[in-house]
Structure formats: C-alpha cells, structure tokens
Motif scaffolding. Structure first.
Motif, PDB file in Angstrom:
ATOM      1  N   SER A   1      99.535   8.822  31.609  1.00  0.00           N
ATOM      2  CA  SER A   1      98.669   9.941  31.229  1.00  0.00           C
ATOM      3  C   SER A   1      97.462   9.463  30.450  1.00  0.00           C
ATOM      4  O   SER A   1      96.330   9.887  30.693  1.00  0.00           O
ATOM      5  N   THR A   2      97.713   8.574  29.507  1.00  0.00           N
ATOM      6  CA  THR A   2      96.632   8.120  28.650  1.00  0.00           C
ATOM      7  C   THR A   2      95.568   7.368  29.439  1.00  0.00           C
ATOM      8  O   THR A   2      94.372   7.583  29.227  1.00  0.00           O
ATOM      9  N   SER A   3      95.987   6.521  30.347  1.00  0.00           N
ATOM     10  CA  SER A   3      94.992   5.767  31.113  1.00  0.00           C
ATOM     11  C   SER A   3      94.142   6.708  31.956  1.00  0.00           C
ATOM     12  O   SER A   3      92.927   6.527  32.061  1.00  0.00           O
TER      13      SER A   3
ATOM     14  N   LEU B   1      93.557   9.997  31.307  1.00  0.00           N
ATOM     15  CA  LEU B   1      92.739  10.818  30.409  1.00  0.00           C
ATOM     16  C   LEU B   1      91.557  10.033  29.865  1.00  0.00           C
ATOM     17  O   LEU B   1      90.434  10.532  29.801  1.00  0.00           O
TER      18      LEU B   1
END
Lengths: 157, 157
Positions: free
Chosen positions: A24-26, A28
């Motif tokens: 998710s972080t990558s 976002l």
DNA sequence: CAGTGGTCGTTCAAATTCGAACGACAGTAC
DNA sequence: GTACTGTCGTTCGAATTTGAACGACCACTG
C-alpha cells in the motif's frame, strides 16, 4: 526448494501485515510523487528518474540498456520516454562511438537545469512522507531489507 | 513548514541510499510478481489484489469506492478491472440495496477458488524475495516505517 | 416539495506500459 | 571471408491507467 503446490507456507499475521503495509505504501507514495512532479514540472516519475540517473552518470550519458536497468523499466518504455524527453529538449540521443548498435542518452543543459529546479520539491515530498518519519534505526533496517531483496531480484534475472 | 525554494534540504548519503533502495526494490518486486501471476493464472497484480480484498471483506463484497481505496487505484481503473474480472466470471456486480448510486463488487465462487489456487504460488514469491530474507527485527522496523508513511499519505488526501 | 451541494460509478480521450517481433550490428568459430 | 549466436534499440498492437466530464442519486435546507 519448496514446492508451493504441496507446501503452501502461508504468511503469519505479522508477515502479512508487513507485506500489505509495504504494498500500500509504495503505491500511495508513487501516487503522491507523481502528483507533485506533474504539478511542479509537468514530468512523470519515470521521466524524473531518467534525468537523475543521467545526471549521476559519468559524462551525463548512459547506454539505453544500462539506463533501463537503472530505472527498472522495459526497453520499449525507455525508448518511448527518451523520445518524450528529447521532444522537451531535456535529453538528446547520440550514437555510441564504440558500438554502432548502441545509443547514448545524454542529459542536455536544459535537462540539468530542469533537474536542479525540480529536485528540491521532489525530495521534500520524499522527506515529508518517508525519510523524516523514520527513526535512524528504522531507516537502517529498511535500507538493509530493501538491499537484500533488490540483490536477490537483480541476480535472479 | 519549510519552503523548498529557500531551504532545499537535500538527502544525505544514507537517506538517499535508503530512498533509492526502496524505489528500485518496489519496482523490481512489482515486476517479478506481475510475471509470476501472469504465468500462473493470467492475472495482473491489480486484479489479484482485488480478489484478495474481496475475499477478506464481510460477505465477500465491497463498494467500488471502498475497494478502490483499499487497492490504491483510481476509480476509473477499478471500473475497468472489475469489468475484466466480471468477464472472467471471478467477480459480479450487484446494486447496493441501501444506496442506488452504489455498486457492490462481489467475489464469485469461481473467484474464491481461483484465489485459493493462485495464492500459494504468489505468497511464495513474496516470501522468497522479501519476507524470508528479513530478520525479525528488520521485518518489525519495516512494518513500522511503512505504516507511518501510509498513515501520513492516507490522511493527507 | 424544489433547490443545492456533494458523492457515486462510468465513460471518454490521451498517455503509458508491456512483450513479441524485427532489422542491424558485434563477437566468435570455422 | 562466411556463418552463427547474441545483443542492441526500435516498432508494433494490445492492454491498462489517469484525470476530467458526466448523469444519477443522496442528504439536507428552506
């Protein structure tokens, strides 16, 4: 070597949470960076990365294949993006003197000054959402982890 | 609040190395996962993620907007992918009973069994290149780091 | 009830990606 | 030299993503 068909080792809760957070972080962060670069300079993230790699290279030039490796894109995607950057005057193509098959992507003066203009705002985003939020220990551990994975992936292709 | 135009805080060597390792690794891993899923099931990674999110959701169904948030894609990209998955029989659309504007994406039985079939091979890749290479401490630090960034990005939009 | 502002999911054109196929050239063997 | 094998960068078609614009609907106001 385990066989996933007979030995499906699932991820436990901690591992799954780690993987999902990473995923998710990558995505976002990629989104946010893309948005910032587009607004600030009309550049896409792949294009920006190309400029960075060229600026760091000796003579500010790289062979197409080597550049594609560096920015982790397919050869055809790089061909397309270099053409775009050439239209914008930020990069030019030269034929490789030592290999007639080869093409060198060269950063122009305009490309260099564009990068100088854009980099601070870009790095500010990287700081704001990632770097500045991590403790020194987290930063060290993340780097170590990423490098292990990167090396495994690069050597397996 | 710092102004990047007057205060360009560059990344030091350690920070830059961390950022580049993260960037390259996320792209390389994405590539490898895409390749594995395509070969094993003809699925793209976004499609696989949609199936996972639906399988985890109560009633195996989610509103389109909520699903788009979960898999970190634009609404239009999700519309496209749900249409593809519907053609493949893995997902179906239902109108939301409580809101006539809403659409529910529902995982079908075929979708569920497809996921059961594909997940082990996929997770094996995640293990092989990421999870299994990290120490417990690295895993913990990475999760913590990713969560901080994720939260910052989600709350800023 | 009409009006208003916001949310929902879709559609559209444009841009970008990928892998496969291609022609051109390099390096080596014979 | 000729043939063979591999690498180089490009081209092509197909698939996918994006943001903007849109019509439909919801929730609230007066």
């Amino acid at each position: 070597m385990t066989d996933p068909r007979t030995d499906p080792r699932w991820l436990d809760a901690t591992e799954m949470a780690a993987w999902r957070a990473f995923l998710s972080t990558s995505h976002l962060l990629e989104r946010r960076i893309e948005e910032q670069l587009k607004a600030a300079a009309g550049l896409t993230h792949p294009q920006y990365e190309i400029l960075v790699r060229l600026a760091d290279a000796p003579g500010r030039r790289l062979r197409m294949t080597e550049l594609a490796r560096g920015v982790v894109s397919s050869k055809s995607a790089l061909t397309y993006q270099i053409t775009q950057l050439e239209k914008a005057g930020l990069v030019r193509r030269e034929t490789c003197p030592s290999d007639d098959r080869g093409v060198l992507a060269v950063l122009t003066e305009a490309g260099m000054s564009c990068l100088d203009r854009v980099a601070p705002g870009h790095l500010e985003v990287v700081r704001e959402y990632l770097i500045d939020r991590l403790s020194r220990e987290e930063l060290r551990a993340m780097t170590s982890a990423m490098r292990k994975t990167e090396e495994a992936l690069r050597s397996s292709v």
